[in-house]
Design an enzyme around this catalytic site. Structure first.
Site, PDB file in Angstrom:
ATOM      1  N   ASP A   1       0.740  -1.126  -0.030  1.00 42.66           N
ATOM      2  CA  ASP A   1      -0.039  -0.119   0.154  1.00 42.66           C
ATOM      3  C   ASP A   1       0.827   1.152  -0.143  1.00 42.66           C
ATOM      4  O   ASP A   1       1.835   1.310   0.506  1.00 42.66           O
ATOM      5  CB  ASP A   1      -0.933   0.112   1.261  1.00 42.66           C
TER       6      ASP A   1
ATOM      7  N   HIS B   1       2.563   3.372  -9.246  1.00 47.90           N
ATOM      8  CA  HIS B   1       2.302   1.866  -9.270  1.00 47.90           C
ATOM      9  C   HIS B   1       3.559   1.390  -9.953  1.00 47.90           C
ATOM     10  O   HIS B   1       3.974   0.333  -9.806  1.00 47.90           O
ATOM     11  CB  HIS B   1       1.068   1.979 -10.074  1.00 47.90           C
TER      12      HIS B   1
ATOM     13  N   LEU C   1      10.947 -20.621  -5.081  1.00 52.30           N
ATOM     14  CA  LEU C   1      10.164 -19.675  -4.686  1.00 52.30           C
ATOM     15  C   LEU C   1       8.610 -19.628  -5.372  1.00 52.30           C
ATOM     16  O   LEU C   1       8.749 -19.694  -6.470  1.00 52.30           O
ATOM     17  CB  LEU C   1      10.655 -18.446  -4.396  1.00 52.30           C
TER      18      LEU C   1
HETATM   19  C1  FPP Z   1      -1.958   0.178  -3.138  1.00 52.97           C
HETATM   20  O1  FPP Z   1      -1.680   1.607  -3.506  1.00 52.97           O
HETATM   21  C2  FPP Z   1      -1.432  -0.448  -4.490  1.00 52.97           C
HETATM   22  C3  FPP Z   1      -2.169  -1.002  -5.534  1.00 52.97           C
HETATM   23  C4  FPP Z   1      -3.790  -1.021  -5.379  1.00 52.97           C
HETATM   24  C5  FPP Z   1      -1.485  -1.715  -6.704  1.00 52.97           C
HETATM   25  C6  FPP Z   1      -0.316  -2.707  -6.615  1.00 52.97           C
HETATM   26  C7  FPP Z   1       0.236  -2.700  -7.599  1.00 52.97           C
HETATM   27  C8  FPP Z   1       1.555  -2.697  -7.775  1.00 52.97           C
HETATM   28  C9  FPP Z   1       2.509  -2.791  -6.383  1.00 52.97           C
HETATM   29  C10 FPP Z   1       2.363  -2.897  -9.113  1.00 52.97           C
HETATM   30  C11 FPP Z   1       2.435  -4.266  -9.726  1.00 52.97           C
HETATM   31  C12 FPP Z   1       2.689  -5.387  -8.769  1.00 52.97           C
HETATM   32  C13 FPP Z   1       3.492  -6.572  -9.312  1.00 52.97           C
HETATM   33  C14 FPP Z   1       3.132  -7.670  -8.477  1.00 52.97           C
HETATM   34  C15 FPP Z   1       3.905  -6.638 -10.600  1.00 52.97           C
HETATM   35  P1  FPP Z   1      -2.623   2.900  -3.376  1.00 52.97           P
HETATM   36  O2  FPP Z   1      -2.670   3.093  -4.866  1.00 52.97           O
HETATM   37  O3  FPP Z   1      -3.713   2.302  -2.690  1.00 52.97           O
HETATM   38  O4  FPP Z   1      -1.885   3.855  -2.637  1.00 52.97           O
HETATM   39  P2  FPP Z   1      -2.509   5.141  -1.904  1.00 52.97           P
HETATM   40  O5  FPP Z   1      -3.321   4.468  -0.735  1.00 52.97           O
HETATM   41  O6  FPP Z   1      -1.286   5.923  -1.544  1.00 52.97           O
HETATM   42  O7  FPP Z   1      -3.574   5.735  -2.699  1.00 52.97           O
END
Ligand code: FPP
Length: 249
Positions: free
Chosen positions: A21, A38, A132
């Site tokens: 997050d 992201h 893994l």
């Molecule tokens: C939460 O941050 C993150 C997500 C909803 C997306 C997670 C995706 C990735 C880390 C990228 C790809 C992953 C892989 C496995 C290749 P948020 O957008 O909710 O952040 P915020 O709470 O600060 O708005």
């Protein structure tokens, strides 16, 4: 001595689950668009996989996209979908050579066709790897998973109603996406949020929970080792007393 060197290699958790997050806030802090957050998050995910591999963790589950995330603006959903396929396809070229296996959990039917096929290809190609296992939770919701498990059990038992009293926790767990995967011993959530957000509700019954203020794109080796170090200094009692645990050692 570095934190990594201080880790007890005989007590590395077998399965670590991560709620990644804070990508959006990381981008906002730098005045960048959310998708750049992201993209940085995808690099951090790759880094986490490498560290997990090096530490001898057997399973790492990454919460990449929840069922609820489909409600984000279209531009963000589309951006995340293409980032996910491209990073999984690119990163797994090397990872497959290093004996890493990819699995996904979640409602694949909601994914765009090209995303589903690209990811299924990597899952197939890596199926016989024994190192893994990386599990990407994609279009995943724990309540949805649990309701589906209940539906499949109801279907099964409607043909054989006299067995219902024998239904065990294992029978139920066998109907979850994670039936072949041991429960996580450690759940990490970044970015200073203290929630589970519909993630692995059944599977984390006895997991140690670790929360850090660090935003996901900044979660590096030192941060990962801190979480493992913290885990190794907890007493896991599984409902027993501290004395019972000490006596059994
Ligand atoms: C939460 O941050 C993150 C997500 C909803 C997306 C997670 C995706 C990735 C880390 C990228 C790809 C992953 C892989 C496995 C290749 P948020 O957008 O909710 O952040 P915020 O709470 O600060 O708005």
């Amino acid at each position: 001595m570095s934190l990594k060197e201080q880790l007890d290699r005989d007590r590395i958790p077998q399965h670590v689950a991560v709620i990644m997050d804070g990508n959006g806030r990381w981008a906002a802090k730098l005045g960048k668009p959310r998708l750049e957050g992201h993209a940085a998050g995808a690099k951090a995910a790759r880094r986490a996989v490498e560290i997990a591999h090096e530490l001898g963790i057997k399973y790492i589950t990454l919460y990449a996209f929840s069922i609820e995330n489909w409600n984000r603006p279209d531009s963000e959903v589309n951006g995340l979908m293409s980032l996910l396929t491209s990073s999984i396809a690119q990163q797994f070229v090397d990872l497959i050579k290093n004996n890493v296996r990819l699995l996904t959990i979640g409602d694949n039917s909601m994914l765009p066709d090209n995303v589903r096929t690209d990811i299924e290809n990597v899952v197939k190609k890596s199926a016989s790897n024994t190192g893994l296992t990386v599990i990407i939770a994609l279009s995943y919701g724990s309540r949805f998973e649990i309701v589906n498990a209940a539906k499949s059990l109801l279907k099964k038992y409607s043909q054989n109603p006299f067995d219902i009293d024998n239904l065990s926790e294992k029978d139920f767990a066998d109907c979850l996406y994670t039936s072949q995967i041991p429960d996580p011993e450690l759940l990490i959530r970044t970015s200073g949020e203290y929630r589970i957000s519909n993630f692995l509700l059944w599977q984390i019954s006895y997991s140690e929970l670790y929360f850090t203020e660090t935003l996901w794109p900044d979660f590096d080796e030192e941060e990962f080792c801190k979480a493992i170090y913290d885990f190794q200094h907890r007493e896991r009692r599984f409902g027993k007393t501290s004395e019972q645990i000490k006596d059994s050692k």
